[in-house]
Design a protein around this motif. Structure first.
Motif, PDB file in Angstrom:
ATOM      1  N   LYS A 118      31.531  44.674  44.605  1.00 22.82           N
ATOM      2  CA  LYS A 118      30.514  44.159  43.690  1.00 22.82           C
ATOM      3  C   LYS A 118      29.325  43.698  44.518  1.00 22.82           C
ATOM      4  CE  LYS A 118      33.584  42.489  39.999  1.00 22.82           C
ATOM      5  NZ  LYS A 118      34.025  41.281  39.249  1.00 22.82           N
ATOM      6  N   ALA A 119      28.167  44.303  44.303  1.00 19.43           N
ATOM      7  CA  ALA A 119      26.984  43.973  45.092  1.00 19.43           C
ATOM      8  C   ALA A 119      25.817  43.652  44.175  1.00 19.43           C
ATOM      9  CB  ALA A 119      26.615  45.129  46.014  1.00 19.43           C
ATOM     10  N   GLU A 120      24.957  42.763  44.635  1.00 16.81           N
ATOM     11  CA  GLU A 120      23.785  42.387  43.857  1.00 16.81           C
ATOM     12  C   GLU A 120      22.599  43.301  44.122  1.00 16.81           C
ATOM     13  OE1 GLU A 120      22.928  38.301  44.520  1.00 16.81           O
ATOM     14  OE2 GLU A 120      24.805  37.580  43.617  1.00 16.81           O
ATOM     15  N   SER A 121      22.653  44.069  45.208  1.00 17.11           N
ATOM     16  CA  SER A 121      21.562  44.997  45.511  1.00 17.11           C
ATOM     17  C   SER A 121      22.129  46.265  46.129  1.00 17.11           C
ATOM     18  CB  SER A 121      20.558  44.360  46.471  1.00 17.11           C
ATOM     19  OG  SER A 121      21.094  44.257  47.779  1.00 17.11           O
ATOM     20  N   ASP A 122      21.336  47.324  46.098  1.00 22.58           N
ATOM     21  CA  ASP A 122      21.777  48.609  46.632  1.00 22.58           C
ATOM     22  C   ASP A 122      21.793  48.632  48.152  1.00 22.58           C
ATOM     23  OD1 ASP A 122      21.921  49.396  44.028  1.00 22.58           O
ATOM     24  OD2 ASP A 122      20.045  50.537  44.040  1.00 22.58           O
ATOM     25  N   THR A 123      21.224  47.630  48.779  1.00 25.16           N
ATOM     26  CA  THR A 123      21.206  47.571  50.244  1.00 25.16           C
ATOM     27  C   THR A 123      22.340  46.710  50.804  1.00 25.16           C
ATOM     28  OG1 THR A 123      19.657  45.708  50.195  1.00 25.16           O
ATOM     29  CG2 THR A 123      18.712  47.931  50.330  1.00 25.16           C
ATOM     30  N   ASP A 124      23.011  45.989  49.922  1.00 31.42           N
ATOM     31  CA  ASP A 124      24.119  45.129  50.350  1.00 31.42           C
ATOM     32  C   ASP A 124      25.400  45.955  50.326  1.00 31.42           C
ATOM     33  OD1 ASP A 124      25.623  42.987  51.104  1.00 31.42           O
ATOM     34  OD2 ASP A 124      25.492  41.914  49.187  1.00 31.42           O
ATOM     35  N   ILE A 125      25.616  46.747  51.362  1.00 33.65           N
ATOM     36  CA  ILE A 125      26.696  47.734  51.326  1.00 33.65           C
ATOM     37  C   ILE A 125      28.068  47.136  51.607  1.00 33.65           C
ATOM     38  CG2 ILE A 125      25.210  49.693  51.854  1.00 33.65           C
ATOM     39  CD1 ILE A 125      26.014  49.435  54.761  1.00 33.65           C
ATOM     40  N   PHE A 126      28.122  45.963  52.248  1.00 37.28           N
ATOM     41  CA  PHE A 126      29.391  45.275  52.491  1.00 37.28           C
ATOM     42  C   PHE A 126      29.264  43.836  52.003  1.00 37.28           C
ATOM     43  CE2 PHE A 126      29.361  48.509  55.955  1.00 37.28           C
ATOM     44  CZ  PHE A 126      30.430  49.260  55.483  1.00 37.28           C
ATOM     45  N   ARG A 133      34.317  36.191  52.269  1.00 34.56           N
ATOM     46  CA  ARG A 133      35.327  37.130  51.794  1.00 34.56           C
ATOM     47  C   ARG A 133      34.655  38.331  51.143  1.00 34.56           C
ATOM     48  NH1 ARG A 133      38.473  32.615  48.368  1.00 34.56           N
ATOM     49  NH2 ARG A 133      36.372  32.632  47.502  1.00 34.56           N
ATOM     50  N   PRO A 134      35.238  39.534  51.298  1.00 36.42           N
ATOM     51  CA  PRO A 134      34.664  40.723  50.667  1.00 36.42           C
ATOM     52  C   PRO A 134      34.611  40.567  49.153  1.00 36.42           C
ATOM     53  CG  PRO A 134      36.362  41.321  52.246  1.00 36.42           C
ATOM     54  CD  PRO A 134      36.447  39.837  52.081  1.00 36.42           C
ATOM     55  N   CYS A 135      33.523  40.992  48.556  1.00 31.82           N
ATOM     56  CA  CYS A 135      33.378  40.921  47.097  1.00 31.82           C
ATOM     57  C   CYS A 135      34.002  42.176  46.488  1.00 31.82           C
ATOM     58  CB  CYS A 135      31.909  40.801  46.714  1.00 31.82           C
ATOM     59  SG  CYS A 135      31.118  39.290  47.281  1.00 31.82           S
ATOM     60  N   MET A 136      35.316  42.205  46.440  1.00 29.86           N
ATOM     61  CA  MET A 136      36.025  43.365  45.913  1.00 29.86           C
ATOM     62  C   MET A 136      35.853  43.460  44.402  1.00 29.86           C
ATOM     63  SD  MET A 136      37.294  44.406  48.775  1.00 29.86           S
ATOM     64  CE  MET A 136      38.300  45.756  48.171  1.00 29.86           C
ATOM     65  N   ASP A 137      35.714  44.676  43.907  1.00 31.67           N
ATOM     66  CA  ASP A 137      35.672  44.920  42.475  1.00 31.67           C
ATOM     67  C   ASP A 137      37.043  45.439  42.063  1.00 31.67           C
ATOM     68  OD1 ASP A 137      35.211  45.539  39.876  1.00 31.67           O
ATOM     69  OD2 ASP A 137      33.557  46.930  40.231  1.00 31.67           O
ATOM     70  N   TYR A 138      37.877  44.544  41.588  1.00 31.98           N
ATOM     71  CA  TYR A 138      39.245  44.912  41.267  1.00 31.98           C
ATOM     72  C   TYR A 138      39.357  45.697  39.961  1.00 31.98           C
ATOM     73  CZ  TYR A 138      40.424  41.749  45.040  1.00 31.98           C
ATOM     74  OH  TYR A 138      40.508  41.144  46.272  1.00 31.98           O
ATOM     75  N   ALA A 139      38.244  45.871  39.268  1.00 34.76           N
ATOM     76  CA  ALA A 139      38.248  46.698  38.065  1.00 34.76           C
ATOM     77  C   ALA A 139      37.956  48.159  38.387  1.00 34.76           C
ATOM     78  CB  ALA A 139      37.220  46.166  37.068  1.00 34.76           C
ATOM     79  N   THR A 140      37.785  48.479  39.654  1.00 32.22           N
ATOM     80  CA  THR A 140      37.497  49.855  40.048  1.00 32.22           C
ATOM     81  C   THR A 140      38.593  50.797  39.560  1.00 32.22           C
ATOM     82  OG1 THR A 140      36.284  49.170  42.022  1.00 32.22           O
ATOM     83  CG2 THR A 140      37.133  51.417  41.997  1.00 32.22           C
ATOM     84  N   ASP A 141      38.176  51.855  38.910  1.00 28.59           N
ATOM     85  CA  ASP A 141      39.101  52.857  38.375  1.00 28.59           C
ATOM     86  C   ASP A 141      38.752  54.191  39.031  1.00 28.59           C
ATOM     87  OD1 ASP A 141      40.555  54.672  36.956  1.00 28.59           O
ATOM     88  OD2 ASP A 141      39.896  54.033  34.968  1.00 28.59           O
ATOM     89  N   ILE A 142      39.581  54.654  39.946  1.00 24.33           N
ATOM     90  CA  ILE A 142      39.242  55.862  40.700  1.00 24.33           C
ATOM     91  C   ILE A 142      39.207  57.100  39.807  1.00 24.33           C
ATOM     92  CG2 ILE A 142      40.046  54.983  42.914  1.00 24.33           C
ATOM     93  CD1 ILE A 142      42.634  56.476  42.568  1.00 24.33           C
ATOM     94  N   ILE A 143      39.908  57.069  38.695  1.00 26.10           N
ATOM     95  CA  ILE A 143      39.870  58.209  37.786  1.00 26.10           C
ATOM     96  C   ILE A 143      38.524  58.276  37.076  1.00 26.10           C
ATOM     97  CG2 ILE A 143      40.915  59.230  35.724  1.00 26.10           C
ATOM     98  CD1 ILE A 143      43.568  58.087  36.632  1.00 26.10           C
TER      99      ILE A 143
END
Length: 469
Positions: A118-126, A133-143
């Motif tokens: 989860k990022a607030e800007s397109d340049t914030d890649i990590f 702590r990494p801002c993981m997006d746990y709703a990510t659905d690879i399908i």
């Protein structure tokens, strides 16, 4: 003398040897691209997160103009960043990449990782939170992400699409739901990390493997290898050196030839023009069957993984929703997912299944693997209704307190007045996923069952995990 290309499922020819562009930029990268293309390379591999697509595009554009080489003669690869793992993300970020690359299309577009940020800007890649702590997006659905990848392929923005850093279980999910199948899997693969099961699976599915870090990235780490016992530098391997002497070539050339002779593409990285040319000069000799078998015997499995620490923490960090699943099911789920490569388990004291989760972690992989599994497995535990990471297990109710705890649960789970930061969680079994979907349309709930279904395929029954904010 021997084939320099492999054929993708689309019928397009992909060079087996290309130039990797990670951690390179500026004039150094521009010079490396020119040296590689002049030496005969016809594949350039970059990514949005490398931050160098502009340099790659400029260098490629100038070389094509200088030599009069048609654009279609150079195979260009780039990748979807982890911050683009959402609806509209692949198209948005691919168009950004194409603009930087000065191209109308790429030959191959890869999903860089099987997780999202989860990022607030397109340049914030990590992206990281205020605690680092990494801002993981746990709703990510690879399908769902793959369906978005199919759209860019159909739009002609990418001639081929594929994945990177996916394990077999994740690839199975994609393939089972795909209209356009992945053409390529890019993973870490070299003499000491040969991943035979991944190779076999990809052969069965007609997926071409691209091996990154074919020399095990000797300049990236201080230690010879990530893993127990160390494994030494791949370039110093005695068998590789002996084979190199037999053919009057360098160990690096042997390692590359070892891969391409198995129809595995590879993308070595170098900024030295002499080494770039040497790395490409692998087509004038062929390894014997005896030499191939001797090199295959050098595989060290997971002990040879150079990127192991990072991937254990993040690349394999998927949440399993275990709420309201008790009895033996959490044990089976944790054991199965640990074997498949998952390294993050989500539980909570009010799920009343921590004992079974713990048992699954203790027994995952058997006694021989227990020490390693314990070292690299992360556990997320919530303090009842409050979303907080903790390692304190003293807040969990004892098993014999289950009845008393359930009687007080309504008090525990209700957020305080005016507090919308807490989430009331309920879970109930559904006879089918459609029933879950219908219920979600009738009530103001956030439905998580679809994600749960995709990350825990071993369950035959879908579960509605809903929450009112």
């Amino acid at each position: 003398m021997f084939g320099r290309h492999t054929v993708l499922r689309t019928g397009q020819h992909m060079p087996l040897l290309g130039l990797g562009c990670s951690r390179m930029d500026g004039e150094e990268l521009s010079a490396a691209i020119n040296a590689a293309l002049d030496a005969g390379y016809r594949l350039v591999d970059t990514a949005y997160v490398y931050g160098n697509e502009g340099v790659v595009g400029k260098a490629l554009h100038r070389w094509l103009e200088r030599t009069g080489t048609p654009r279609e003669d150079v195979f260009v690869v780039t990748k979807l960043p982890s911050i683009g793992m959402h609806a509209g993300g692949p198209e948005k970020f691919l168009k950004k990449s194409l603009d930087q690359l000065r191209l109308d299309y790429v030959d191959l577009y890869l999903v860089h990782t099987p997780f999202g940020y989860k990022a607030e800007s397109d340049t914030d890649i990590f992206p990281r939170d205020d605690k680092g702590r990494p801002c993981m997006d746990y709703a990510t659905d690879i399908i769902s992400v793959w369906k978005e990848m199919e759209k860019v392929a159909k739009a002609g923005l990418a001639k081929n699409i594929g994945v990177s850093n996916f394990n077999i279980k994740q690839m199975r999910k994609v393939i089972a739901n795909a209209t356009i199948l992945p053409a390529v899997l890019q993973v870490e693969l070299n003499l000491y990390l040969q991943q035979p099961q991944v190779q076999e699976y990809c052969r069965e599915q007609n997926i071409v493997i691209t091996a990154y870090a074919p020399f095990a990235s000797p300049g990236r780490f201080n230690s010879p290898c990530d893993g127990d016992g160390g494994c030494g530098w791949v370039l110093e391997d005695p068998v590789a050196r002996l084979v190199a002497e037999n053919h009057s070539v360098t160990p690096a050339q042997v390692l590359l030839r070892f891969l391409v002779q198995q129809n595995i593409a590879t993308i070595p990285k170098s900024v030295n023009p002499t080494r770039i040319a040497q790395n490409f000069d692998i087509w004038g000799f062929k390894l014997t069957e005896t030499e191939m078998e001797a090199l295959k015997s050098r595989d060290k499995g997971e002990a040879g993984r150079r990127f192991g620490t990072y991937f254990s923490s993040f690349f394999k960090c998927f949440i399993n929703l275990l709420s309201k699943i008790n009895g033996r099911e959490p044990f089976a789920a944790v054991e199965a997912d640990s074997e498949a490569g998952y390294r993050c388990v989500d539980t909570a004291c009010h799920y009343l299944n921590e004992a079974q989760v713990g048992e699954g972690m203790q027994r995952c992989g058997g006694a021989a693997k227990r020490a390693k599994a314990k070292a690299d497995q992360k556990v997320l535990q919530k303090l009842r209704n409050i979303y907080e990471l903790t390692s304190d297990k003293n807040n969990s109710p004892a098993t014999d307190d289950k009845e008393k705890y359930d009687s007080n649960r309504s008090d525990v789970c209700q957020p305080s007045a005016g507090d919308s930061s807490q989430l009331v969680v309920s879970a109930e079994a559904c006879s089918s996923h459609d029933e879950c979907a219908n219920r979600s349309q009738q009530q103001p709930w956030r439905l998580a069952s679809e994600y749960f279904r995709r990350t825990s395929l071993q369950y035959n029954q879908a579960w509605c995990v809903t929450g009112r904010v």
